[in-house]
Design an enzyme around this catalytic site. Structure first.
Site, short mmCIF file in Angstrom:
data_model
loop_
_atom_site.label_atom_id
_atom_site.label_comp_id
_atom_site.label_asym_id
_atom_site.label_seq_id
_atom_site.Cartn_x
_atom_site.Cartn_y
_atom_site.Cartn_z
N TYR A 166 -21.30 2.74 -34.77
CA TYR A 166 -22.27 1.98 -35.00
C TYR A 166 -22.03 0.65 -35.55
O TYR A 166 -21.57 0.46 -36.55
CB TYR A 166 -23.45 2.85 -36.15
CG TYR A 166 -24.55 2.20 -36.25
CD1 TYR A 166 -25.42 2.44 -35.36
CD2 TYR A 166 -24.96 1.48 -37.53
CE1 TYR A 166 -26.90 1.63 -35.52
CE2 TYR A 166 -26.08 1.14 -37.85
CZ TYR A 166 -27.24 1.32 -36.71
OH TYR A 166 -28.48 0.62 -36.91
N ASP B 231 -31.56 5.13 -35.62
CA ASP B 231 -30.46 4.75 -36.43
C ASP B 231 -30.43 4.90 -37.88
O ASP B 231 -31.53 5.07 -38.35
CB ASP B 231 -30.27 3.14 -36.29
CG ASP B 231 -29.95 2.69 -34.79
OD1 ASP B 231 -29.68 3.64 -34.09
OD2 ASP B 231 -30.26 1.46 -34.61
N GLU C 135 -33.77 6.35 -30.91
CA GLU C 135 -34.04 5.22 -31.28
C GLU C 135 -34.33 4.63 -29.81
O GLU C 135 -35.02 3.66 -29.53
CB GLU C 135 -33.49 4.35 -32.22
CG GLU C 135 -34.05 2.84 -32.52
CD GLU C 135 -33.61 2.22 -33.89
OE1 GLU C 135 -33.55 1.33 -33.96
OE2 GLU C 135 -33.34 2.95 -34.53
#
Length: 733
Positions: free
Chosen positions: A312, A105, A9
């Site tokens: 994350y 993601d 990403e």
């Protein structure tokens, strides 16, 4: 030899994956190895096309052209990202690339980023999915070994695309309808408008609030022991009747002693707060450090992508999955540095027990809670802000691994005359997880209204001589205006603002995370500030006059979280395959038509109440004075002009009289600091005073730090005159 293309990403994540997969040959926007090619997006490279793509007539905003209902909705390459898109497309179309691995993601929006790129590139090759929660080397290797079949995520993609298309159809049409109808820059959406309405409702609650006085009695007895009167029926320590309080005081004035009628001791435990999800972390960062939600997310992205020391960040879970438990010792060792070393060592002395309090697979969706990775970092490599946020994450992580905080609570009941009085004390037996935070024990029982105190040893039947009895007074307080921290809480759990709705809908919005997502709430709040619907006074958020008028003009159902709950219910059904995407989009088109018709037929009007006499230097229309997030601005009322100018800026400088933050007004050498208390001081005078207080002239380094502290990444621009003024000072070398 065939190769696999991996699509990340962001460039930073792409570089990490490339290094792990030994792709050492660097190309323009990609890395290549013997088996893999790794390339990346820049967030979204592709988006839904603006209305003018469907016909030149839509380039001008006209109410008669509404509603705009293209079918199908087209995708376009984002102008600023064209170069990288063509790089990705070129690599995908290579003859030796036989397979594509989506490594964006792991979530609904990440799926959309990749699938739109693949669709726009017109590529039809087998797809695999890399689904990981951290970008450490270990996590990447394990993820690559356990790639998922891309077909398993096609329904998630359909759900993501449906959400984007629905927001476009409703947002574009409603915003254009409002703007054309009222000739003003007005915008609305299914998340930002209910958020605006929530703050407006809180303001109305405060405005309507009428404080009520209440009364109590306090007796000071030998020991000393402070006893509070308690109603024997309601158990409340206050009464709203002054007459009753006066009668009680009069009847007890002659009493000389208090008789202890009961002493109870209870062994209690308090467990550590849950691990962080993004919203909770943003709340704490706002409360403790004053960071905005957007700023905290930006700091977390740096810790995740650049330093690789946290997992994350855009997660809505506060639990870990069972497969993470075996990695906990390595994560603890990674933070075994000052000041965490003694705490980490204490946790590692015994085997780690996976408690249901923080390990629960059923409460982890796309990503687990935010915790440290197995990677060690030198704290000196982190900026001050990164250090503060990292400290929050590490301490919360260690705290859940510590035992419970244990204490013995002693409650004394005593009779003075015929009235009951109580006192409460606490003895700490084991600090447990509170050792991590190194602060005094909080009064968890303060809700009862009985304050904790150090009590002498007392037994039933003891008589205590009374030294004084007095009446206490207080007043009920209105709800506090929203801060970013409390607004995030309201967005996450907006059930309070869904009166008369079904329990099923309220449950749905709770399960789907409320208004917006952990990834978008910060941007929603920021957008409300940048469109001058919100303004800040101190740390509190208020709705502007423009925002209040907008709520009068927007259809009622767009102001309620119910709309989002209904959408999320259907988007969830699309993701599981129980609802067809096109059926949902058909319903959305019908709804958008209804909204446009309601706005067209409305007889309500919009009036600018912040017009100035200053004319826009670019289009000559009168300028509006607005309160931006960080100061006052003049903006053009013409949407297409877009002229903006800072006229006052809230700074970090403090008033010498009341110590509130000063506002810097004016331009050039005439700039003046102004305080709400009435204090005014020229910039040059302020600088001279600072020099005297420091005992020496300011250094170049200090000025650079001061200027840097004023600079923020916002659409509002920067007051360059401050730099110009400071640049004229003479500094010590």
């Amino acid at each position: 030899m065939s190769k696999t293309l991996v699509l990340a990403e962001k460039p930073s994540v792409g570089r990490d994956i490339a290094r792990v997969l030994q792709c050492q040959k660097k190309g323009n926007g990609y890395f290549e190895g013997d088996t893999y090619i790794v390339t990346w997006a820049l967030g979204h490279l592709v988006t839904l096309a603006d209305p003018e793509v469907y016909g030149q007539q839509f380039s001008s905003w006209k109410i008669e052209d509404l509603p705009i209902m293209p079918s199908p909705l087209k995708l376009v390459i984002i102008k600023e990202s064209q170069r990288q898109f063509h790089t990705v497309k070129q690599q995908m179309k290579r003859n030796d690339v036989k397979e594509i691995v989506i490594a964006t993601d792991a979530g609904r929006e990440g799926e959309l980023v990749a699938r739109w790129i693949i669709e726009m590139a017109h590529v039809s090759k087998p797809i695999k999915r890399l689904w990981i929660s951290s970008v450490t080397d270990k996590a990447i290797r394990e993820g690559v070994r356990n790639l998922k079949d891309g077909k398993a995520y096609e329904k998630l993609y359909a759900s993501a695309a449906a959400r984007a298309e629905a927001d476009w159809l409703v947002g574009i049409n409603a915003t254009r309808a409002l703007t054309c109808k009222h000739n003003a820059q007005l915008s609305c959406g299914r998340v930002q408008t209910p958020t605006l309405a929530i703050v407006a409702k809180r303001e109305e609650e405060i405005r309507q609030f009428k404080p009520k006085p209440y009364y109590g009695l306090t007796a000071v007895a030998e020991g000393p022991v402070q006893l509070q009167w308690q109603d024997q029926q309601t158990k409340d320590v206050k009464t709203f009747s002054q007459e009753k309080a006066d009668q009680l005081l009069a009847s007890l004035k002659q009493e000389k002693s208090a008789e202890v009628i009961e002493v109870t001791k209870a062994h209690k435990k308090s467990f550590a707060p849950q691990l962080y999800d993004l919203t909770e972390l943003q709340r704490d960062a706002n409360k403790m450090f004053g960071y905005s939600a957007k700023e905290t997310l930006s700091i977390m992205q740096g810790l995740y992508e650049h330093h690789k020391v946290v997992t994350y960040p855009r997660t809505d879970s506060r639990y870990l999955s069972a497969d993470i438990v075996e990695t906990l010792p390595d994560r603890i060792k990674a933070v075994q540095m000052k000041p965490y070393a003694p705490l980490a060592a204490k946790v590692l002395r015994a085997p780690i027990k996976a408690s249901k309090a923080f390990v629960d697979d059923s409460k982890v969706s796309d990503h687990h809670a935010i915790i440290p990775t197995e990677q060690t970092v030198l704290l000196s490599d982190l900026s001050d802000k990164e250090r503060r946020i990292f400290d929050l994450v590490v301490k919360r992580f260690l705290a859940v691994l510590f035992p419970a905080f244990e204490y013995e609570q002693t409650t004394i009941q005593a009779k003075i005359g015929k009235e009951l009085f109580v006192a409460r004390g606490k003895t700490v037996l084991s600090q447990g997880w509170r050792e991590v935070y190194d602060y005094d024990v909080e009064d968890e029982d303060s809700k009862s209204g009985v304050a904790e105190q150090t009590l002498p040893k007392l037994t039933k039947g003891d008589r205590l001589r009374i030294q004084a009895i007095s009446q206490t007074k207080g007043e009920t307080k209105p709800p506090e205006p929203f801060t970013e921290a409390s607004l995030l809480s309201a967005m996450e759990n907006p059930a309070k603002y869904m009166a008369n709705e079904s329990k099923e809908l309220i449950k749905t919005i709770g399960e789907t995370g409320g208004l917006g997502t952990v990834a978008t709430r910060a941007d929603v709040i920021e957008k409300l500030f940048n469109s001058f619907l919100f303004e800040k006074r101190g740390k509190h958020i208020y709705v502007t006059a423009k925002g209040k008028q907008l709520l009068e003009l927007v259809p009622d159902d767009m102001q309620s979280p119910t709309l989002t709950a209904q959408w999320e219910q259907k988007l969830g059904a699309i993701a599981t395959g129980s609802l067809n995407k096109q059926v949902f989009i058909g319903d959305i088109k019908a709804y958008a038509k209804t909204v446009v018709q309601e706005i067209k037929n409305s007889e309500k009007t919009f009036r600018h109440d912040n017009l100035t006499r200053s004319k826009c230097p670019e289009c000559s229309k009168l300028l509006l004075e607005v309160n931006g997030k960080r100061g006052k601005m003049l903006v053009c009322q013409d949407r297409e002009c877009g002229y903006r100018k800072n006229i006052a800026k809230t700074t970090n400088a403090r008033c010498p009289k009341c110590h509130k933050r000063l506002e810097l007004q004016g331009q050039g050498e005439g700039q003046t600091f102004v305080c709400a208390c009435g204090h005014r001081e020229k910039l040059t005078t302020f600088q001279e005073r600072r020099d005297k207080e420091k005992g020496s002239k300011v250094s170049k380094k200090e000025v650079a730090q001061y200027l840097k502290s004023q600079e923020k990444d916002t659409d509002e621009g920067m007051n360059m005159a401050l730099k110009d003024a400071l640049a004229k000072f003479k500094f010590d070398k």
